[in-house]
Design a protein around this motif. Sequence first.
Motif, PDB file in Angstrom:
ATOM      1  N   UNK A   1     -14.782  -1.158 -12.914  1.00  0.00           N
ATOM      2  CA  UNK A   1     -16.047  -1.363 -13.615  1.00  0.00           C
ATOM      3  C   UNK A   1     -16.728  -2.661 -13.180  1.00  0.00           C
ATOM      4  N   UNK A   2     -15.920  -3.694 -12.885  1.00  0.00           N
ATOM      5  CA  UNK A   2     -16.485  -4.954 -12.411  1.00  0.00           C
ATOM      6  C   UNK A   2     -17.175  -4.773 -11.058  1.00  0.00           C
ATOM      7  N   UNK A   3     -16.607  -3.903 -10.198  1.00  0.00           N
ATOM      8  CA  UNK A   3     -17.243  -3.641  -8.904  1.00  0.00           C
ATOM      9  C   UNK A   3     -18.562  -2.926  -9.108  1.00  0.00           C
ATOM     10  N   UNK A   4     -18.577  -1.942 -10.010  1.00  0.00           N
ATOM     11  CA  UNK A   4     -19.808  -1.204 -10.267  1.00  0.00           C
ATOM     12  C   UNK A   4     -20.894  -2.097 -10.849  1.00  0.00           C
ATOM     13  N   UNK A   5     -20.476  -3.067 -11.666  1.00  0.00           N
ATOM     14  CA  UNK A   5     -21.443  -3.969 -12.293  1.00  0.00           C
ATOM     15  C   UNK A   5     -21.852  -5.110 -11.382  1.00  0.00           C
ATOM     16  N   UNK A   6     -21.227  -5.241 -10.205  1.00  0.00           N
ATOM     17  CA  UNK A   6     -21.569  -6.304  -9.279  1.00  0.00           C
ATOM     18  C   UNK A   6     -20.892  -7.611  -9.579  1.00  0.00           C
ATOM     19  N   UNK A   7     -19.897  -7.605 -10.490  1.00  0.00           N
ATOM     20  CA  UNK A   7     -19.199  -8.837 -10.828  1.00  0.00           C
ATOM     21  C   UNK A   7     -18.110  -9.166  -9.821  1.00  0.00           C
ATOM     22  N   UNK A   8     -17.596  -8.154  -9.150  1.00  0.00           N
ATOM     23  CA  UNK A   8     -16.550  -8.329  -8.136  1.00  0.00           C
ATOM     24  C   UNK A   8     -16.998  -7.624  -6.855  1.00  0.00           C
ATOM     25  N   UNK A   9     -16.675  -8.237  -5.710  1.00  0.00           N
ATOM     26  CA  UNK A   9     -17.126  -7.668  -4.441  1.00  0.00           C
ATOM     27  C   UNK A   9     -16.364  -6.393  -4.097  1.00  0.00           C
ATOM     28  N   UNK A  10     -15.043  -6.363  -4.357  1.00  0.00           N
ATOM     29  CA  UNK A  10     -14.256  -5.192  -3.983  1.00  0.00           C
ATOM     30  C   UNK A  10     -13.005  -5.102  -4.847  1.00  0.00           C
ATOM     31  N   UNK A  11     -12.450  -3.888  -4.893  1.00  0.00           N
ATOM     32  CA  UNK A  11     -11.201  -3.647  -5.608  1.00  0.00           C
ATOM     33  C   UNK A  11     -10.355  -2.682  -4.783  1.00  0.00           C
ATOM     34  N   UNK A  12      -9.079  -3.060  -4.517  1.00  0.00           N
ATOM     35  CA  UNK A  12      -8.153  -2.238  -3.737  1.00  0.00           C
ATOM     36  C   UNK A  12      -7.029  -1.772  -4.647  1.00  0.00           C
ATOM     37  N   UNK A  13      -6.787  -0.474  -4.671  1.00  0.00           N
ATOM     38  CA  UNK A  13      -5.706   0.093  -5.472  1.00  0.00           C
ATOM     39  C   UNK A  13      -4.634   0.630  -4.527  1.00  0.00           C
ATOM     40  N   UNK A  14      -3.522  -0.119  -4.400  1.00  0.00           N
ATOM     41  CA  UNK A  14      -2.435   0.289  -3.505  1.00  0.00           C
ATOM     42  C   UNK A  14      -1.490   1.227  -4.254  1.00  0.00           C
ATOM     43  N   UNK A  15      -1.234   2.422  -3.714  1.00  0.00           N
ATOM     44  CA  UNK A  15      -0.360   3.389  -4.395  1.00  0.00           C
ATOM     45  C   UNK A  15       1.112   3.010  -4.228  1.00  0.00           C
ATOM     46  N   UNK A  16       1.977   3.735  -4.895  1.00  0.00           N
ATOM     47  CA  UNK A  16       3.406   3.453  -4.802  1.00  0.00           C
ATOM     48  C   UNK A  16       3.956   3.791  -3.417  1.00  0.00           C
ATOM     49  N   UNK A  17       3.376   4.783  -2.766  1.00  0.00           N
ATOM     50  CA  UNK A  17       3.807   5.143  -1.412  1.00  0.00           C
ATOM     51  C   UNK A  17       2.585   5.195  -0.499  1.00  0.00           C
ATOM     52  N   UNK A  18       2.231   4.072   0.145  1.00  0.00           N
ATOM     53  CA  UNK A  18       1.034   4.050   1.004  1.00  0.00           C
ATOM     54  C   UNK A  18       1.139   4.959   2.230  1.00  0.00           C
ATOM     55  N   UNK A  19       2.351   5.427   2.561  1.00  0.00           N
ATOM     56  CA  UNK A  19       2.500   6.286   3.728  1.00  0.00           C
ATOM     57  C   UNK A  19       1.927   7.667   3.463  1.00  0.00           C
ATOM     58  N   UNK A  20       2.160   8.197   2.261  1.00  0.00           N
ATOM     59  CA  UNK A  20       1.714   9.543   1.921  1.00  0.00           C
ATOM     60  C   UNK A  20       0.448   9.565   1.068  1.00  0.00           C
ATOM     61  N   UNK A  21       0.127   8.466   0.441  1.00  0.00           N
ATOM     62  CA  UNK A  21      -1.033   8.409  -0.454  1.00  0.00           C
ATOM     63  C   UNK A  21      -2.013   7.364   0.055  1.00  0.00           C
ATOM     64  N   UNK A  22      -3.271   7.688   0.171  1.00  0.00           N
ATOM     65  CA  UNK A  22      -4.235   6.721   0.702  1.00  0.00           C
ATOM     66  C   UNK A  22      -4.499   5.571  -0.276  1.00  0.00           C
ATOM     67  N   UNK A  23      -4.882   4.451   0.304  1.00  0.00           N
ATOM     68  CA  UNK A  23      -5.283   3.294  -0.489  1.00  0.00           C
ATOM     69  C   UNK A  23      -6.693   3.534  -1.002  1.00  0.00           C
TER      70      UNK A  23
END
Length: 439
Positions: free
Chosen positions: A120-142
């Motif tokens: 929500x902070x990214x959508x509101x322009x309060x934060x430039x970016x947000x990265x959500x790293x999954x438990x298994x980055x090999x099979x699940x995209x970031x």
Amino acid sequence: MTNQTPARSTAQPAPAGSSTPPAPARSTSVRHNLGTVVGFEFGRTVKKRRFWIATLAIPVVIAIVVLLVFVSNSTTAASEDAQKDAAVSFTYTDDSGLIPADLASAMGGRIADDPAAALQDVKAGLTEAYFAYPSDPVTTPIKVYGADQGIFANGRYDAVATQLLVTAAKAKVGSPQLTAIASGNVRTEAQTFRDGQAAGGIGSVMPPLMFLLIFYVTLILLSNQMLNSTLEEKENRVTEMILTTLNPTTLIIGKVIALFMVGLVQMLVFLTPVAVGYIFFREKLAFPDFDLSALSFEPGPLIVGALLLLGGFTVFTGVLVAIGAVMPTAKDAGTIFGPLMALIFIPFYTLGLIVSDPHSPIVQVFTYFPLSAPVTAMLRNGFGTLSPVESTIVIAELFITGALILRLAVHLFRYGSIQYTSKLSISGTFRRRTAPTGK
């Protein structure tokens, strides 16, 4: 105007019953006439402005393309490096547990407690970016979310998110050697043997294939000129006058020699800028650093390649000159010229088969069919699958076929040189040749 009687350059025999002996053929002037034809044809070609425009156009266009590619690659590489090193203020969540907090902080990131709030902070322009790293980055995209900065600038979000995870993974491994091996950054040094001797590998393939490149460039540059070598005089209605002083054989052979000389000039013009650029401006122009010591110049394949080049050039020259002798205009000849030139590219559609299974039926047909033999045989010669027996047969076939076609071209030119309005009947020329003569 259509004339059914071939023009002749030698003196006609005396009429029956005449006491005057026939005039001797001008055999002593053949060499002089051949030199005159070669000099005239070569001179008038290289003196034309459009010849130099067409000849210089290719290296100029190639230079422009190389420059544009170089600039584009430099810009792209600089942009990618800038995106990797770009300072991005971001928040992140790490379900994988791979990313150290100090590493993320050094790259401008801070951990987020609530993923929904971070988004929500990214959508509101309060934060430039947000990265959500999954438990298994090999099979699940970031999951990467960011403020829109434009199509190209938005790429830095993916670059930073990926760089952070890769750097963290390398730190987890703890060994630069294992990291390089896991990344596939290893080298091998292979050596193969043929008949008990060390084979040249890819270094022995490249030199013979240069003859194939020369063959293509020569035909592309000269094919239209070959076709017009006999058509130009016909369209200008001057062949009847020319053949009163020249033997058709001398005229055709002279034109072929002149075409070969013109081809050499074009090849020198084409290759000189490349050689000069590579020798003197290699670093500035970012030329690839070729290791010429790795090339293996084996005499056998080089000799076979040169003979295949000359034989193929002879065949195609004869065919194009014969077409010019049969057709009344260049427009009419163009209907045959296009499909004929397409034949030299057909073997490339079976390149995989030529390399992997050179003795398959279709490759054998292409190897021995005169119009596809030069390209197919030169490919097989370069890759080392053309045996000495096969190369001898193909070379002999090309030179014999080329000589026969040139002889046919002379015969057709003799009969069709002053047939200005319609296509020459090939079978009709042989019937007229054997028919009894009379007034």
